[in-house]
Enzyme design. Structure first.
Site, mmCIF file in Angstrom:
data_model
loop_
_atom_site.group_PDB
_atom_site.id
_atom_site.type_symbol
_atom_site.label_atom_id
_atom_site.label_comp_id
_atom_site.label_asym_id
_atom_site.label_seq_id
_atom_site.Cartn_x
_atom_site.Cartn_y
_atom_site.Cartn_z
ATOM 1 N N LYS A 27 3.825 -5.183 -3.202
ATOM 2 C CA LYS A 27 4.333 -5.930 -1.999
ATOM 3 C C LYS A 27 3.705 -5.536 -0.820
ATOM 4 O O LYS A 27 3.929 -4.262 -0.070
ATOM 5 C CB LYS A 27 5.832 -5.781 -1.942
ATOM 6 N N GLU A 34 -1.183 -12.831 1.428
ATOM 7 C CA GLU A 34 -0.937 -11.844 2.461
ATOM 8 C C GLU A 34 -2.056 -11.547 3.318
ATOM 9 O O GLU A 34 -3.168 -11.218 2.809
ATOM 10 C CB GLU A 34 -0.422 -10.443 2.082
ATOM 11 N N CYS A 57 1.054 38.853 19.244
ATOM 12 C CA CYS A 57 1.880 37.613 19.235
ATOM 13 C C CYS A 57 2.348 37.604 17.608
ATOM 14 O O CYS A 57 1.687 37.501 16.509
ATOM 15 C CB CYS A 57 0.893 36.269 19.332
ATOM 16 N N GLU A 79 -31.641 -9.453 4.159
ATOM 17 C CA GLU A 79 -31.903 -10.591 3.446
ATOM 18 C C GLU A 79 -30.581 -11.788 3.672
ATOM 19 O O GLU A 79 -30.874 -12.940 4.169
ATOM 20 C CB GLU A 79 -32.087 -10.692 1.884
HETATM 21 S S1 IVH Z 1 5.774 -13.840 -3.721
HETATM 22 C C1 IVH Z 1 8.724 -17.168 -3.833
HETATM 23 N N1 IVH Z 1 4.312 -11.727 -3.914
HETATM 24 O O1 IVH Z 1 7.115 -10.785 0.744
HETATM 25 C C2 IVH Z 1 7.887 -15.769 -3.823
HETATM 26 N N2 IVH Z 1 5.437 -12.077 -1.923
HETATM 27 O O2 IVH Z 1 9.863 -11.616 1.026
HETATM 28 C C3 IVH Z 1 7.049 -15.748 -2.761
HETATM 29 N N3 IVH Z 1 4.963 -10.308 -0.185
HETATM 30 O O3 IVH Z 1 6.833 -13.456 2.897
HETATM 31 C C4 IVH Z 1 6.571 -14.325 -2.507
HETATM 32 N N4 IVH Z 1 3.419 -9.100 -1.189
HETATM 33 O O4 IVH Z 1 4.922 -12.165 2.527
HETATM 34 C C5 IVH Z 1 4.914 -12.453 -3.107
HETATM 35 N N5 IVH Z 1 2.816 -9.784 -3.966
HETATM 36 C C6 IVH Z 1 3.763 -10.454 -3.455
HETATM 37 C C7 IVH Z 1 4.002 -10.009 -2.013
HETATM 38 C C8 IVH Z 1 4.740 -10.927 -1.275
HETATM 39 C C9 IVH Z 1 3.903 -9.411 -0.034
HETATM 40 C C10 IVH Z 1 5.578 -10.547 0.995
HETATM 41 C C11 IVH Z 1 5.471 -12.250 1.392
HETATM 42 C C12 IVH Z 1 6.689 -12.825 1.448
HETATM 43 C C13 IVH Z 1 7.684 -11.810 1.494
HETATM 44 C C14 IVH Z 1 8.876 -12.273 0.638
#
Ligand code: IVH
Length: 699
Positions: free
Chosen positions: A120, A178, A439, A37
């Site tokens: 992260k 991300e 073995c 669909e």
């Molecule tokens: S916040 C001002 N939250 O980590 C704060 N960053 O070293 C901006 N990253 O370039 C980032 N998971 O690519 C934030 N839950 C998350 C994240 C995250 C991955 C990465 C992001 C950034 C780097 C910062």
């Protein structure tokens, strides 16, 4: 022709519906219409846009497939810079962060600040700019101030909304998040690469980075990119949420994918608790993460804390130990497992990865070594995720000297533990040591199999006892079991006097067994219970099995199989099959086993120790005067053709084989007989001419 109002309206309805179903399918993982669909709606929109090109807009879901390549990426300036995070590598650093926050905000430590805790994600940061609900520009982080315009590529990501819906669509919003590839998608992607004979990607992050930076967005569209939102840069035209948690809720309402592993916690213990919980199931998460992030939850407090240098004071990344690290392969060695399987292992320059120091990493099997082309001296990525065995993930070929003298890795032809022949299992990637009983690497396994219920049935001889017997070098082969004294058994750990006696009695009892069980107990590769029964019925005694000329049997088996295939086609009567139910592959395996001196020695020792498998009357191959006799034909006979001679021998129950061995009964030699005649003479096999043969047949 003016675009009809109804077509415009219909296109709008279709786009909205498709985007909703996209969202339900890709983000919520809860589709509410069948794929067919969805396809129908999609095709209808494509048709409309083809008919009325003026209807086509960049935010149409039909535009996710990628377009013409760009000459280069345009540079864009972020309205709000994309900053990075400071890192905490241990608890103390998290505590220090928490103290700083409390002090700066003037909050008593006891009250505990609220933090938004989230994953992260290990991908690439991007900014998605929406004006009046339409996705107008997507950019990489770049140096934080200027990034690259990768709008066309980001449009191909199904989970990124092209148009925002709902009651509170902002005038302008710059969503930060991300871009990454999920672990399962990454595995599939690399599988594809392998199938196509192309280079595999090092890890999901590299693959995502490569895809995002493609000038040809059609390539990006073919890569399984995902996106998760974790913040905003600009937000205009709506009242700002009070907390970071609420901001993420808002983004989710706008249909952005927001990772659900997020939580609002209180104080430092809350943060550490989150860290430990996430850490404990890191390996099971759908995507790679390199830590967790804590952000002061209250957005007013965030503003108050502000920024220092290029990172916010209100947030910190608490890192996990890296799961990948670089090391150097010092040697490639081969380990023999409990089932005889050979595993190539890389000896590494010690490297700290996944929280421990790693010195060995598995290379799995020869196919993997070849696919990755790992050689001694190579610089490699070592990976250790969770509790899994460390592995060599990838070679940095660019670090290998162009003219390396290091040859490709080869599997040894002999077992590095016992020196037995190594055999590649057809249709498997596995190489196996044929040492079996002999073995040391396979000893425990072999003994447990020997003693098992369907084999020699030695009750009480379980893993704990076998481990001790082998580790203390009391027992090497099954034959040693029969020399075990009561004292030796009673001396084992956790072995009461009574059970030592029971085991001893069970060993004694096992001496009387059937030939089939005995053959099965030997642990010959490919010889299971059923095959063991067939072999026992065919040969009748251990001595006959040991004396068998396996090569001749296999040759005969294959000849009869081929001949019968021909006869089947011609509708002629079939020859009696050789060892029915036992294929040439199995026969070869048995042949290897009985050809090894050490295996024969173990069998002799077993017999000498009083193991007495019952002897059965040997099955008659077929009735007939020449039954059981094997003939070899060579050279040209004066009157009979080879086929005629063969047919007459077989009619009397004899067999015709292609090669001479000491098991051959007669060699029938005609003119120009060659090496077969010489061999017969060497082996002392009776040689007949045509007259001799016809006399024998006439008997
Ligand atoms: S916040 C001002 N939250 O980590 C704060 N960053 O070293 C901006 N990253 O370039 C980032 N998971 O690519 C934030 N839950 C998350 C994240 C995250 C991955 C990465 C992001 C950034 C780097 C910062």
């Amino acid at each position: 022709m003016a675009t009809s109002a109804s077509a415009t309206a219909r296109a709008g309805v279709l786009r909205e519906a498709i985007e909703l179903h996209n969202y339900r399918y890709y983000v919520l993982d809860a589709p509410e219409i069948p794929d067919a669909e969805y396809d129908r709606l999609f095709r209808e929109l494509q048709q409309l846009e083809l008919q009325y090109p003026e209807l086509l807009t960049a935010d149409s879901p039909t535009q996710r497939v990628g377009g013409a390549p760009l000459p280069e990426f345009e540079e864009v300036q972020h309205a709000v810079p994309m900053l990075s995070l400071n890192n905490a590598f241990d608890e103390d650093e998290v505590r220090a962060f928490d103290r700083r926050v409390h002090e700066a905000l003037g909050v008593a430590q006891a009250d505990g600040v609220g933090y938004a805790a989230e994953l992260k994600l290990d991908g690439l940061a991007v900014s998605l700019l929406y004006e009046n609900g339409v996705f107008v520009r997507g950019a990489t982080r770049g140096d934080g101030v200027n990034g690259e315009n990768v709008t066309a590529n980001l449009r191909t990501i199904r989970t990124i909304p092209l148009r925002l819906a709902g009651p509170d669509v902002p005038e302008r919003i710059d969503v930060r998040g991300e871009v990454l590839i999920l672990k399962t998608d990454f595995k599939k992607l690399n599988h594809h690469q392998r199938d196509k004979g192309e280079k595999e990607f090092v890890n999901p992050r590299n693959a995502a980075a490569g895809a995002l930076r493609q000038l040809d967005s059609r390539i990006t569209a073919s890569r399984p990119l995902a996106f998760f939102a974790y913040g905003v840069g600009v937000l205009e035209g709506v009242s700002a949420p009070r907390t970071h948690g609420m901001l993420l809720d808002y983004l989710a309402r706008l249909r952005f994918p927001v990772n659900q592993e997020r939580r609002v916690v209180r104080g430092v213990e809350g943060m550490l608790d989150y860290y430990r919980t996430v850490g404990s199931h890191r390996a099971a998460l759908p995507c790679d993460i390199d830590g967790v992030v804590y952000k002061v939850n209250d957005l007013a407090a965030q503003r108050e804390l502000g920024y220092v240098a290029r990172a916010p004071r209100f947030a910190i990344a608490h890192k996990f130990p890296a799961e990948e690290a670089l090391s150097v392969v010092q040697a490639i060695e081969v380990q023999v497992g409990r089932t005889g399987a050979l595993t190539p292992v890389a000896r590494l320059k010690p490297v700290f990865v996944g929280g421990v120091t790693v010195t060995n990493a598995t290379l799995h099997n020869l196919d993997q070594v070849r696919a990755k082309d790992v050689r001694e001296g190579d610089t490699v990525y070592v990976r250790r995720a969770g509790d899994v065995i460390p592995e060599v993930a990838r070679v940095l070929t660019e670090h290998r000297p162009a003219h390396t003298s290091m040859p490709q890795f080869e599997m040894p032809v002999r077992c590095p533990v016992c020196g037995s022949r190594v055999e590649r299992v057809e249709s498997e990637a596995v190489y196996r040591c044929t040492g079996g009983l002999y073995c040391p690497a396979q000893r425990k396994q072999a003994l447990l199999h020997f003693a098992s219920r369907r084999a020699m049935d030695i009750e009480g001889l379980g893993e704990k006892i076998v481990d001790q017997l082998v580790d203390n070098d009391i027992v090497r082969t099954p034959a040693d079991l029969y020399k075990l004294g009561l004292a030796a058994l009673a001396g084992l750990e956790r072995m009461a006097e009574k059970s030592a006696g029971n085991v001893r009695a069970a060993i004694d009892r096992s001496r009387r067994t059937t030939l089939a069980r005995f053959i099965f107990a030997l642990g010959i590769y490919h010889v299971g219970e059923e095959i063991a029964k067939l072999l026992a019925a065919h040969f009748g005694s251990v001595q006959a099995v040991m004396a068998a000329d396996w090569e001749a049997l296999i040759a005969e088996k294959e000849r009869v199989q081929k001949e019968n295939a021909r006869r089947t086609r011609k509708g002629e009567t079939l020859l009696e099959p050789v060892l029915p139910g036992v294929g040439p592959e199995i026969m070869r395996s048995a042949g290897h086993f009985f050809a090894q001196t050490h295996n024969r020695e173990v069998i002799e020792q077993l017999l000498a120790a009083g193991v007495a498998p019952e002897t059965l009357p040997q099955r008659q191959a077929s009735a007939g005067a020449l039954s059981g006799k094997t003939f070899v034909l060579t050279g040209t006979l004066p009157t009979l053709t080879r086929d005629e001679a063969k047919a007459r021998i077989e009619a009397k129950g004899g067999k015709v084989s292609g090669s001479v061995s000491k098991k051959s009964h007669y060699v029938v030699a005609g003119e120009d007989a060659g090496s077969k005649l010489t061999k017969a003479q060497e082996l002392g096999v009776a040689v007949l001419d045509e007259k001799g043969l016809t006399d024998l047949l006439g008997q």
